[in-house]
Enzyme design. Structure first.
Site: not given
Length: 298
Positions: A202, A255, A267
């Site tokens: 991420c 994240h 993402h």
């Protein structure tokens, strides 16, 4: 003074030499085959890279590393271009010594950037050597109508102009341009610690899209969340970074995604998943949103 630079398309940075499994042999070879490595692993073995914290990061061809210690065929390193609170000099870890060289690569000229997802690097006889990842930067030596001569840690070579951005084409990207680059990687499988067009995690995804746009940001999501301009969800624009934390946004940042607009983000979600566009409303991310940061200036 000679610097140590990565001499392979993608060098993987491991937690320790003991982190390597037999299945990882193709990733640690002096000439690694990242595509074959990723294809060979089962889904469970790929997920285990994260669950067992075997990897730390990756580094692209030509990027500088600092070597602190050599143990057999391994080097304890840090990566100056990847800021981290783990080491103020750059992201730390271990990588195979054979994937780096002492380099006198020129640094006083403009650089090209690989704009295709992957692009072939050729030797001076126009024979292909290997493919380079999106976001690789190399010094420009000469140009002709359809190709460029560039310098590299392993010596000069050629690339086709269709695969690169020339220096005159490079500029600080707007948020929308950051998103446009990110869209190239929709459906790309997640890779823990991934930093290349073969797989991103991420924060590797947000780092790489911002770096390609002219912005050098911290490597990890928790560090990224502490810098940049603070933005509210009401004023968020495409290209802003969205951060998510455990305990409904009150805990540890785990994240990051790139705001896509219209209440969506693009993402690289988690091991076993692919780069995708997610609607925030009604998802787990809606209640975990803890910060929004803007790094772009366009």
């Amino acid at each position: 003074m000679k610097k140590i630079r990565v001499s392979v398309p993608v060098a993987t940075v491991w937690t320790s030499p003991e982190s390597v499994r037999s299945i990882d042999a193709q990733a640690i070879a002096d000439q690694p085959d990242i595509v074959a490595w990723l294809k060979t692993m089962t889904r469970e073995e790929t997920i285990a890279l994260c669950g067992e914290k075997r990897l730390q990061s990756q580094v692209l061809f030509g990027d500088e590393i600092i070597i602190d210690e050599v143990k057999g065929s391994w080097a304890k390193i840090c990566v100056p271009t990847q800021y981290s609170t783990k080491d103020k000099r750059g992201y730390p870890g271990w990588m195979p010594l054979g994937q780096s060289v002492e380099s006198e690569m020129v640094t006083d000229c403009l650089q090209i950037m690989v704009q295709s997802n992957v692009a072939t690097f050729y030797d001076l006889q126009k024979q292909p050597i290997f493919d380079l990842s999106f976001g690789t930067f190399l010094p420009l030596l000469e140009e002709s109508e359809n190709e460029v001569k560039v310098d590299s840690p392993i010596g000069p070579g050629f690339m086709y102009k269709k695969d690169i951005l020339m220096p005159v084409q490079q500029h600080l990207h707007t948020g929308s341009e950051i998103v446009k680059n990110a869209e190239k990687f929709i459906d790309l499988p997640y890779l823990w610690s991934g930093m290349s067009a073969y797989g991103y995690d991420c924060s590797g995804f947000s780092f790489s899209m911002l770096r390609a746009g002219g912005y050098l940001i911290p490597r990890d999501a928790d560090d990224q969340a502490l810098q940049g301009e603070e933005i509210t969800l009401q004023t968020a624009l495409p290209g802003d970074l969205l951060f998510f934390a455990y305990e409904k946004g009150k805990g540890y940042v785990h994240h990051v995604g790139i705001y896509y607009g219209d209440g969506k983000m693009i993402h690289s979600p988690t091991p076993g998943k692919i780069v995708s566009i997610t609607v925030l409303k009604g998802s787990k991310y809606e209640e975990e949103l803890c910060a929004i940061r803007r790094y772009w200036k366009g």
